[in-house]
Design a protein around this motif. Structure first.
Motif, PDB file in Angstrom:
ATOM      1  N   MET A  52       0.851  -1.204   0.000  1.00 16.42           N
ATOM      2  CA  MET A  52       0.000   0.000   0.000  1.00 16.42           C
ATOM      3  C   MET A  52       0.885   1.253   0.000  1.00 16.42           C
ATOM      4  N   ILE A  53       0.554   2.214  -0.843  1.00 16.84           N
ATOM      5  CA  ILE A  53       1.277   3.487  -0.776  1.00 16.84           C
ATOM      6  C   ILE A  53       0.283   4.629  -0.569  1.00 16.84           C
ATOM      7  N   ALA A  54       0.726   5.597   0.215  1.00 18.29           N
ATOM      8  CA  ALA A  54      -0.101   6.784   0.487  1.00 18.29           C
ATOM      9  C   ALA A  54       0.639   7.997  -0.062  1.00 18.29           C
ATOM     10  N   LEU A  55       0.018   8.644  -1.021  1.00 16.10           N
ATOM     11  CA  LEU A  55       0.591   9.850  -1.610  1.00 16.10           C
ATOM     12  C   LEU A  55      -0.071  11.036  -0.912  1.00 16.10           C
ATOM     13  N   GLN A  56       0.686  11.651  -0.010  1.00 10.09           N
ATOM     14  CA  GLN A  56       0.113  12.720   0.815  1.00 10.09           C
ATOM     15  C   GLN A  56       0.503  14.095   0.270  1.00 10.09           C
ATOM     16  N   ASN A  57      -0.204  15.093   0.753  1.00  8.86           N
ATOM     17  CA  ASN A  57       0.140  16.484   0.437  1.00  8.86           C
ATOM     18  C   ASN A  57       0.100  16.736  -1.081  1.00  8.86           C
ATOM     19  N   VAL A  58      -1.041  16.410  -1.666  1.00 13.48           N
ATOM     20  CA  VAL A  58      -1.220  16.697  -3.094  1.00 13.48           C
ATOM     21  C   VAL A  58      -2.500  17.502  -3.304  1.00 13.48           C
ATOM     22  N   LYS A  59      -2.556  18.165  -4.448  1.00 14.60           N
ATOM     23  CA  LYS A  59      -3.813  18.758  -4.909  1.00 14.60           C
ATOM     24  C   LYS A  59      -4.505  17.689  -5.744  1.00 14.60           C
ATOM     25  N   LEU A  60      -5.809  17.546  -5.577  1.00 16.64           N
ATOM     26  CA  LEU A  60      -6.485  16.421  -6.237  1.00 16.64           C
ATOM     27  C   LEU A  60      -7.629  16.879  -7.131  1.00 16.64           C
ATOM     28  N   PHE A  61      -7.595  16.361  -8.380  1.00 11.29           N
ATOM     29  CA  PHE A  61      -8.765  16.397  -9.267  1.00 11.29           C
ATOM     30  C   PHE A  61      -9.150  14.936  -9.469  1.00 11.29           C
ATOM     31  N   ASN A  62     -10.405  14.581  -9.175  1.00 11.67           N
ATOM     32  CA  ASN A  62     -10.736  13.144  -9.167  1.00 11.67           C
ATOM     33  C   ASN A  62     -11.469  12.657 -10.417  1.00 11.67           C
ATOM     34  N   GLY A  63     -11.612  13.544 -11.422  1.00 14.99           N
ATOM     35  CA  GLY A  63     -12.284  13.138 -12.664  1.00 14.99           C
ATOM     36  C   GLY A  63     -13.634  13.808 -12.855  1.00 14.99           C
ATOM     37  N   HIS A  64     -14.225  14.300 -11.773  1.00 15.81           N
ATOM     38  CA  HIS A  64     -15.508  15.007 -11.856  1.00 15.81           C
ATOM     39  C   HIS A  64     -15.233  16.500 -12.068  1.00 15.81           C
ATOM     40  N   GLY A 114       3.867  14.266  -1.583  1.00 14.65           N
ATOM     41  CA  GLY A 114       3.605  14.761  -2.941  1.00 14.65           C
ATOM     42  C   GLY A 114       3.981  16.207  -3.157  1.00 14.65           C
ATOM     43  N   ARG A 115       4.491  16.856  -2.144  1.00 15.97           N
ATOM     44  CA  ARG A 115       5.025  18.233  -2.231  1.00 15.97           C
ATOM     45  C   ARG A 115       4.057  19.214  -2.895  1.00 15.97           C
ATOM     46  N   GLY A 116       2.807  18.993  -2.667  1.00 14.81           N
ATOM     47  CA  GLY A 116       1.816  19.952  -3.158  1.00 14.81           C
ATOM     48  C   GLY A 116       1.527  19.872  -4.648  1.00 14.81           C
ATOM     49  N   HIS A 117       2.055  18.836  -5.332  1.00 20.90           N
ATOM     50  CA  HIS A 117       1.801  18.722  -6.771  1.00 20.90           C
ATOM     51  C   HIS A 117       0.361  18.269  -7.035  1.00 20.90           C
ATOM     52  N   PHE A 118      -0.024  18.333  -8.312  1.00 20.36           N
ATOM     53  CA  PHE A 118      -1.397  18.092  -8.757  1.00 20.36           C
ATOM     54  C   PHE A 118      -1.545  16.634  -9.194  1.00 20.36           C
ATOM     55  N   VAL A 119      -2.538  15.971  -8.668  1.00 25.15           N
ATOM     56  CA  VAL A 119      -2.777  14.568  -9.043  1.00 25.15           C
ATOM     57  C   VAL A 119      -4.140  14.457  -9.715  1.00 25.15           C
ATOM     58  N   MET A 120      -4.181  13.769 -10.830  1.00 25.88           N
ATOM     59  CA  MET A 120      -5.425  13.591 -11.596  1.00 25.88           C
ATOM     60  C   MET A 120      -5.464  12.176 -12.178  1.00 25.88           C
ATOM     61  N   PRO A 121      -6.635  11.708 -12.572  1.00 24.06           N
ATOM     62  CA  PRO A 121      -6.690  10.377 -13.196  1.00 24.06           C
ATOM     63  C   PRO A 121      -5.878  10.355 -14.493  1.00 24.06           C
ATOM     64  N   GLY A 122      -5.382   9.198 -14.865  1.00 19.50           N
ATOM     65  CA  GLY A 122      -4.737   9.045 -16.164  1.00 19.50           C
ATOM     66  C   GLY A 122      -5.730   9.406 -17.256  1.00 19.50           C
ATOM     67  N   MET A 123      -5.231  10.049 -18.308  1.00 23.28           N
ATOM     68  CA  MET A 123      -6.130  10.482 -19.391  1.00 23.28           C
ATOM     69  C   MET A 123      -6.339   9.353 -20.412  1.00 23.28           C
ATOM     70  N   VAL A 124      -7.429   9.489 -21.175  1.00 20.39           N
ATOM     71  CA  VAL A 124      -7.765   8.505 -22.214  1.00 20.39           C
ATOM     72  C   VAL A 124      -7.699   9.195 -23.574  1.00 20.39           C
ATOM     73  N   GLU A 125      -6.835   8.727 -24.433  1.00 16.77           N
ATOM     74  CA  GLU A 125      -6.794   9.210 -25.825  1.00 16.77           C
ATOM     75  C   GLU A 125      -7.815   8.362 -26.585  1.00 16.77           C
ATOM     76  N   SER A 126      -8.935   8.982 -26.944  1.00 16.36           N
ATOM     77  CA  SER A 126     -10.068   8.185 -27.434  1.00 16.36           C
ATOM     78  C   SER A 126     -10.145   8.108 -28.960  1.00 16.36           C
ATOM     79  N   HIS A 127      -9.154   8.657 -29.639  1.00 24.48           N
ATOM     80  CA  HIS A 127      -9.116   8.533 -31.117  1.00 24.48           C
ATOM     81  C   HIS A 127      -7.638   8.360 -31.469  1.00 24.48           C
ATOM     82  N   ALA A 128      -7.100   7.209 -31.092  1.00 20.62           N
ATOM     83  CA  ALA A 128      -5.646   7.003 -31.165  1.00 20.62           C
ATOM     84  C   ALA A 128      -5.252   6.292 -32.450  1.00 20.62           C
TER      85      ALA A 128
END
Ligand SMILES: [Zn+2]
Length: 439
Positions: free
Chosen positions: A1-13, A51-65
């Motif tokens: 298990m890993i815990a990435l602390q101290n990040v800014k989060l965008f969760n996909g919504h 996480g030093r305050g960096h931004f975390v977001m879901p992996g993106m999907v290239e939908s026309h690759a």
């Protein structure tokens, strides 16, 4: 298990943002992603990463690759030898993953490259996004899968499968199935730019019967169908036949919009306007004149698309990020430009553009759920970004800002540095991750 602390989060919504968040990953699944203040108790062996305050977001999907496109000109897509294609495709796959796109829905591949690329990625021999593999384009005689006029006598067989009549169409779909394809790509209507007497947008290459056979046979064999459909007539034919992914949908009339709205829970649309936008930037270098039919035609197409996307958005059709990257004017590695186009041309907020690239792309890739968001139970696909894309969507376009990428619980770092690709377990790499976050 890993815990990435101290990040800014965008969760996909689109409207979610948390300024002080923690993300907990267990194996390849998200265990928690939310405010640090509400973090559940950590198990004793949890590896904690600052996480030093960096931004975390879901992996993106290239939908026309098009991972097997080798940055050729638009009329030269099938002219690279397969040996060269394979080498470049392996590189392109690493670049796509390194750019923060952890999943890709293929909209067509030359030869059988995608199917083998997918196997290589899944076995760990090749670094790349999780992939729905495409195959050669199916189109009728004179469609824009039929790239070369007869007088040229070019016996090139890498891209178009030229089929006429229900049984030829059915056989082509069966052939793709045999060769490991997940997504059947079909050319429904034409293209403004073609090398021969190819049909234009608005002219349908197949009869309803041919397209219905194609979709039925593909679904019967567990494959989905992606289409090139620019005009209202093509979009209507696509929706009525049960196509899963509609590429372009530039020109819509009321009836096409109503059909899309009625099927909005099962159909996804990707405008893929990188082509029009970059063509309008570079048409002179292709030898086209200002005010000529190509220049004016693509300018009109872009304007129509802006209107169409706004209308689709208003009725709740999910519009996906992804767009024909892999041509000379849309080279691999520039995929994140698409999010800027969504904000600049379609009026999306940055949160909505990110949602299109993550949550909605995940729903298209994996309709059963679990991809494209950072929520308990989601697959552990994420990107750690320097800068805040909600404030400036362009930060995603700079390689140095993509600090690390996680796909399926595995951390990747340095993928855009051709000298030092790293792939190790989260445990092995957590030190390196901490280091890269210092940059
Ligand atoms: Zn395409």
């Amino acid at each position: 298990m890993i815990a990435l602390q101290n990040v800014k989060l965008f969760n996909g919504h689109a409207d979610y943002f948390c300024n002080d968040a923690t993300v907990i990953i267990e194996g390849n699944v998200v265990h928690y992603a939310g405010p640090s203040a509400a973090t559940p108790a950590l198990e004793p062996q949890t590896r904690v990463i600052d996480g030093r305050g960096h931004f975390v977001m879901p992996g993106m999907v290239e939908s026309h690759a098009h991972l097997s496109y080798t940055n050729n000109g638009p009329l030269e897509l099938d002219k690279s030898p397969v040996e060269e294609v394979v080498i470049k495709t392996i590189h392109n796959a690493r670049v796509m993953l390194g750019s923060g796109f952890t999943s890709a829905i293929s909209f067509g591949s030359v030869h059988r490259v995608d199917a083998f690329l997918k196997r290589g990625i899944e076995s760990g021999e090749v670094l790349g996004p999780r992939l729905l593999a495409g195959g050669r384009d199916i189109g009728s005689t004179g469609s824009n899968a039929d790239l070369h006029p007869d007088y040229a006598q070019l016996k090139i067989d890498g891209l178009g499968m030229i089929t006429d009549g229900p049984w030829e169409v059915r056989k082509a779909v069966r052939t793709l199935s045999k060769n490991g394809v997940d997504v059947v790509k079909v050319m429904i209507d034409g293209e403004l730019l073609s090398s021969g007497g190819g049909i234009k947008p608005g002219v349908l290459g197949f009869t309803d019967e041919e397209l219905e056979v194609l979709v039925t046979e593909a679904h019967h064999r567990g494959m989905r169908v992606a289409s090139h459909a620019r005009s209202a007539a093509a979009v209507k034919q696509a929706v009525r036949a049960g196509v899963d992914f509609i590429g372009h949908a530039n020109y819509l009339d009321d009836e096409a919009l109503e059909l899309l709205e009625a099927h909005r829970d099962s159909v996804f649309v990707g405008p893929a306007v990188a082509w029009e936008i970059t063509f309008l930037e570079h048409y002179q270098s292709f030898g086209f004149e200002t005010g000529g039919p190509e220049h004016e035609g693509y300018a009109a197409e872009l304007a129509a698309t802006q209107e169409s996307v706004k209308r689709m958005r208003d009725v709740g059709v999910r519009v996906l990020v992804g767009g024909d990257y892999g041509l000379n004017i849309t080279p691999h590695g520039t995929y994140a430009k698409e999010l800027e186009y969504f904000t600049e041309y379609f009026g999306f907020s940055t949160g909505e553009a990110l949602q299109a690239a993550t949550k909605h792309g995940g729903e298209a890739f994996m309709p059963e759920g679990g991809l494209g968001t950072l929520e308990p139970g989601s697959l552990a696909d994420l990107v750690i970004v320097k800068g805040n894309p909600l404030e400036d969507i362009k930060v995603l376009q700079t390689a140095d800002n993509i600090l690390a990428v996680m796909k399926d619980g595995q951390i990747f770092s340095g993928l855009l540095d051709p000298c030092s690709p790293h792939q190790k377990s989260a445990e092995q790499l957590s030190g390196l991750l901490e280091e890269s976050l210092c940059n």
